[in-house]
Scaffold this motif. Structure first.
Motif, PDB file in Angstrom:
ATOM      1  N   MET A 120      47.735  40.078  33.119  1.00 52.11           N
ATOM      2  CA  MET A 120      47.386  40.376  34.506  1.00 52.11           C
ATOM      3  C   MET A 120      48.295  41.469  35.050  1.00 52.11           C
ATOM      4  N   ILE A 121      47.794  42.175  36.070  1.00 52.81           N
ATOM      5  CA  ILE A 121      48.532  43.258  36.736  1.00 52.81           C
ATOM      6  C   ILE A 121      48.809  42.841  38.179  1.00 52.81           C
ATOM      7  N   GLY A 122      49.963  43.243  38.706  1.00 56.38           N
ATOM      8  CA  GLY A 122      50.381  42.812  40.038  1.00 56.38           C
ATOM      9  C   GLY A 122      49.664  43.511  41.177  1.00 56.38           C
ATOM     10  N   LEU A 123      48.352  43.362  41.244  1.00 58.74           N
ATOM     11  CA  LEU A 123      47.561  43.898  42.359  1.00 58.74           C
ATOM     12  C   LEU A 123      47.156  42.725  43.249  1.00 58.74           C
ATOM     13  N   GLU A 124      48.124  42.265  44.021  1.00 64.05           N
ATOM     14  CA  GLU A 124      47.996  40.988  44.724  1.00 64.05           C
ATOM     15  C   GLU A 124      47.111  41.024  45.958  1.00 64.05           C
ATOM     16  N   LEU A 125      46.724  42.217  46.417  1.00 65.20           N
ATOM     17  CA  LEU A 125      45.927  42.262  47.652  1.00 65.20           C
ATOM     18  C   LEU A 125      44.524  41.688  47.459  1.00 65.20           C
ATOM     19  N   ARG A 126      44.044  41.589  46.230  1.00 65.21           N
ATOM     20  CA  ARG A 126      42.761  40.906  46.015  1.00 65.21           C
ATOM     21  C   ARG A 126      42.822  39.438  46.465  1.00 65.21           C
ATOM     22  N   TYR A 127      44.032  38.898  46.593  1.00 71.09           N
ATOM     23  CA  TYR A 127      44.211  37.483  46.900  1.00 71.09           C
ATOM     24  C   TYR A 127      44.540  37.230  48.372  1.00 71.09           C
ATOM     25  N   CYS A 128      44.553  38.274  49.193  1.00 68.44           N
ATOM     26  CA  CYS A 128      44.784  38.043  50.624  1.00 68.44           C
ATOM     27  C   CYS A 128      43.461  37.680  51.290  1.00 68.44           C
ATOM     28  N   SER A 129      43.556  36.963  52.392  1.00 68.09           N
ATOM     29  CA  SER A 129      42.353  36.391  53.017  1.00 68.09           C
ATOM     30  C   SER A 129      41.374  37.465  53.469  1.00 68.09           C
ATOM     31  N   LEU A 130      41.873  38.587  53.987  1.00 71.86           N
ATOM     32  CA  LEU A 130      40.988  39.667  54.432  1.00 71.86           C
ATOM     33  C   LEU A 130      40.111  40.161  53.288  1.00 71.86           C
ATOM     34  N   CYS A 131      40.745  40.472  52.152  1.00 76.00           N
ATOM     35  CA  CYS A 131      40.008  41.093  51.055  1.00 76.00           C
ATOM     36  C   CYS A 131      39.069  40.096  50.387  1.00 76.00           C
ATOM     37  N   GLU A 132      39.482  38.845  50.280  1.00 78.16           N
ATOM     38  CA  GLU A 132      38.588  37.830  49.736  1.00 78.16           C
ATOM     39  C   GLU A 132      37.338  37.671  50.600  1.00 78.16           C
ATOM     40  N   HIS A 183      46.832  49.962  45.051  1.00 78.10           N
ATOM     41  CA  HIS A 183      46.348  48.743  45.706  1.00 78.10           C
ATOM     42  C   HIS A 183      44.989  48.980  46.366  1.00 78.10           C
ATOM     43  N   THR A 184      44.939  49.987  47.231  1.00 79.69           N
ATOM     44  CA  THR A 184      43.721  50.256  47.985  1.00 79.69           C
ATOM     45  C   THR A 184      42.611  50.761  47.071  1.00 79.69           C
ATOM     46  N   LEU A 185      42.945  51.606  46.102  1.00 78.79           N
ATOM     47  CA  LEU A 185      41.930  52.077  45.158  1.00 78.79           C
ATOM     48  C   LEU A 185      41.333  50.914  44.377  1.00 78.79           C
ATOM     49  N   CYS A 355      42.828  35.818  28.574  1.00 79.86           N
ATOM     50  CA  CYS A 355      42.092  36.561  29.602  1.00 79.86           C
ATOM     51  C   CYS A 355      42.832  37.847  29.917  1.00 79.86           C
ATOM     52  N   ALA A 356      42.085  38.823  30.402  1.00 77.77           N
ATOM     53  CA  ALA A 356      42.661  40.050  30.954  1.00 77.77           C
ATOM     54  C   ALA A 356      42.134  40.161  32.379  1.00 77.77           C
ATOM     55  N   PHE A 357      42.516  39.201  33.213  1.00 80.37           N
ATOM     56  CA  PHE A 357      41.922  39.039  34.531  1.00 80.37           C
ATOM     57  C   PHE A 357      42.401  40.125  35.484  1.00 80.37           C
ATOM     58  N   GLY A 358      41.458  40.925  36.014  1.00 80.13           N
ATOM     59  CA  GLY A 358      41.798  42.011  36.929  1.00 80.13           C
ATOM     60  C   GLY A 358      42.275  43.279  36.253  1.00 80.13           C
ATOM     61  N   VAL A 359      42.320  43.276  34.914  1.00 81.06           N
ATOM     62  CA  VAL A 359      42.873  44.435  34.202  1.00 81.06           C
ATOM     63  C   VAL A 359      41.931  45.634  34.278  1.00 81.06           C
ATOM     64  N   ARG A 360      40.616  45.395  34.264  1.00 79.25           N
ATOM     65  CA  ARG A 360      39.691  46.525  34.417  1.00 79.25           C
ATOM     66  C   ARG A 360      39.949  47.254  35.736  1.00 79.25           C
ATOM     67  N   GLY A 361      40.084  46.501  36.817  1.00 78.03           N
ATOM     68  CA  GLY A 361      40.347  47.121  38.110  1.00 78.03           C
ATOM     69  C   GLY A 361      41.665  47.864  38.134  1.00 78.03           C
ATOM     70  N   ALA A 362      42.689  47.285  37.483  1.00 75.66           N
ATOM     71  CA  ALA A 362      43.995  47.939  37.430  1.00 75.66           C
ATOM     72  C   ALA A 362      43.918  49.239  36.641  1.00 75.66           C
ATOM     73  N   ARG A 363      43.185  49.200  35.528  1.00 73.36           N
ATOM     74  CA  ARG A 363      43.019  50.407  34.728  1.00 73.36           C
ATOM     75  C   ARG A 363      42.261  51.471  35.509  1.00 73.36           C
ATOM     76  N   ASP A 364      41.185  51.070  36.187  1.00 77.87           N
ATOM     77  CA  ASP A 364      40.364  52.041  36.905  1.00 77.87           C
ATOM     78  C   ASP A 364      41.097  52.626  38.113  1.00 77.87           C
ATOM     79  N   SER A 365      41.886  51.818  38.814  1.00 72.40           N
ATOM     80  CA  SER A 365      42.624  52.357  39.955  1.00 72.40           C
ATOM     81  C   SER A 365      43.705  53.318  39.494  1.00 72.40           C
ATOM     82  N   ALA A 366      44.388  52.981  38.389  1.00 68.54           N
ATOM     83  CA  ALA A 366      45.367  53.911  37.839  1.00 68.54           C
ATOM     84  C   ALA A 366      44.681  55.190  37.363  1.00 68.54           C
TER      85      ALA A 366
END
Length: 392
Positions: A120-132, A183-185, A355-366
């Motif tokens: 997993m990658i430390g993109l924690e904003l997916r877990y805040c209430s607003l973004c969920e 994060h935002t990307l 699992c590679a949970f959220g890794v696609r998003g981390a790769r794509d944002s980078a």
């Protein structure tokens, strides 16, 4: 017990280790850092666990008791360190950004497919209430299929966070879009529900850098009393996730050696035909994130700040109706995102399911940020290589 190790004992790394170490399932077993003084400070802060300490990552990763590793080294080392952890068959929590090259991101994904650990990658904003809540609104079809998006990172602390030290240099962080904007990307990729395939970017260094000698420091400046960017290097600074630095770099923010852009504008095209614009500014008065998604049925606006004054506004085509929602406040940094992602990682390690949970998003944002840096240099759009298959 989950025997957890920390590779890179700086401020963010120690924050993550302490936070995960509060979970009764976790023992902080080992620490590793090239800086002997920083390693000793980290050992003292973790003394209730009596962790083993290592100066070399090779020795650290050979520790047979290690189950999982947090990598929180400087950005340029993420790709190499992350790959080494995966090769050692340890579960990996890698701080963002994933890496400074797309090739390094894809090499880690290829290695993960061989070892099948938790990654997993430390993109924690997916877990805040607003973004969920924003994601659920999209999934429920309330604004239809997302066709267009735009997002803004207003970074009022850009001068204090980045331009007093090494992060003002491209050869250290590549760009502030990569260092800060991933994060935002990542969230925009998640909301849009597709992978990016082309990026165009422009940027400028319009406020910081340019005028002062590269070695000028706040401690020696005769204009310190009047400068809004003055910092005391002996007092440190409180970060937006609550940690306090022991010392603060105090190079003048106007140093001529600064070469990262303090403002950037990106346009992104996605595989599903959607398009997105991203703006990042490091001299704005505000410290907020703003998201707008326009779908075939309506429009959604989301507002984020660290005080959790979260707000969602919904409007629809051919209707005067407007709905305003206020997502719940949650304890913990980044709107509850920090404890949320930490628990997710530990739950998955405990379950032992690869699992590679959220890794696609981390790769794509980078990948967006890396391509944007290239585009800003050469003035041309950059086509992205497709995301690897077989990752979440």
């Amino acid at each position: 017990m989950i025997n957890l190790g920390l590779l890179g004992c700086g401020l963010r790394g120690m924050y993550l280790a302490r936070a995960m170490g509060q979970d009764p399932r976790v023992r902080i077993s080992a620490l590793c850092d090239l800086d002997a003084e920083r390693l000793e400070i980290a050992r003292r802060q973790s003394e209730r666990f009596a962790p083993r300490t290592y100066a070399r990552s090779e020795d650290f990763l050979r520790d047979p008791q290690l189950d999982a590793v947090i990598v929180a080294t400087h950005d340029a080392a993420h790709g190499r360190n992350g790959l080494d952890v995966l090769r050692a068959r340890k579960h990996l929590f890698l701080e963002k950004p994933m890496a400074q090259t797309i090739a390094e991101c894809d090499a880690m994904i290829a290695e993960w497919k061989k070892v099948r650990t938790v990654f997993m990658i430390g993109l924690e904003l997916r877990y805040c209430s607003l973004c969920e809540q924003m994601k659920k609104i999209i999934e429920d079809g309330r604004i239809g299929e997302v066709v267009l998006g735009y997002a803004v990172d207003n970074v009022s602390v850009g001068g204090q966070y980045y331009f007093h030290g090494p992060r003002r240099k491209k050869d250290y962080i590549l760009s502030l879009v990569l260092e800060k904007g991933t994060h935002t990307l990542d969230l925009m990729n998640w909301f849009i529900g597709s992978s990016p395939n082309r990026v165009y970017s422009e940027g400028g260094l319009n406020v910081f850098g340019r005028t002062a000698p590269a070695d000028k420091r706040c401690r020696d400046c005769d204009e310190a009393a009047a400068c809004p960017y003055f910092v005391s290097h002996t007092k440190g600074m409180k970060m937006d996730y609550g940690e306090q630095t022991l010392q603060q770099p105090d190079l003048c923010v106007y140093g001529r050696d600064a070469d990262v852009h303090d403002n950037s504008v990106l346009t992104v095209r996605y595989a599903n035909g959607a398009r997105m614009t991203y703006v990042e500014c490091h001299f704005t008065p505000d410290y907020t994130r703003e998201f707008t998604l326009i779908g075939t049925r309506g429009r959604m606006y989301g507002f984020y700040n660290n005080q959790q004054n979260f707000r969602i506004e919904l409007t629809w085509r051919h209707s005067p109706a407007k709905e305003v929602l206020y997502p719940e406040r949650r304890p913990g940094g980044h709107g509850g995102g920090d404890p949320g992602i930490q628990k997710e990682f530990l739950d998955r390690v405990e379950a032992g399911n690869p699992c590679a949970f959220g890794v696609r998003g981390a790769r794509d944002s980078a990948a967006i940020a890396i391509a944007a840096a290239e585009s800003a240099e050469n003035g041309q759009p950059v086509t992205l290589p497709p995301s690897p298959d077989g990752i979440e």
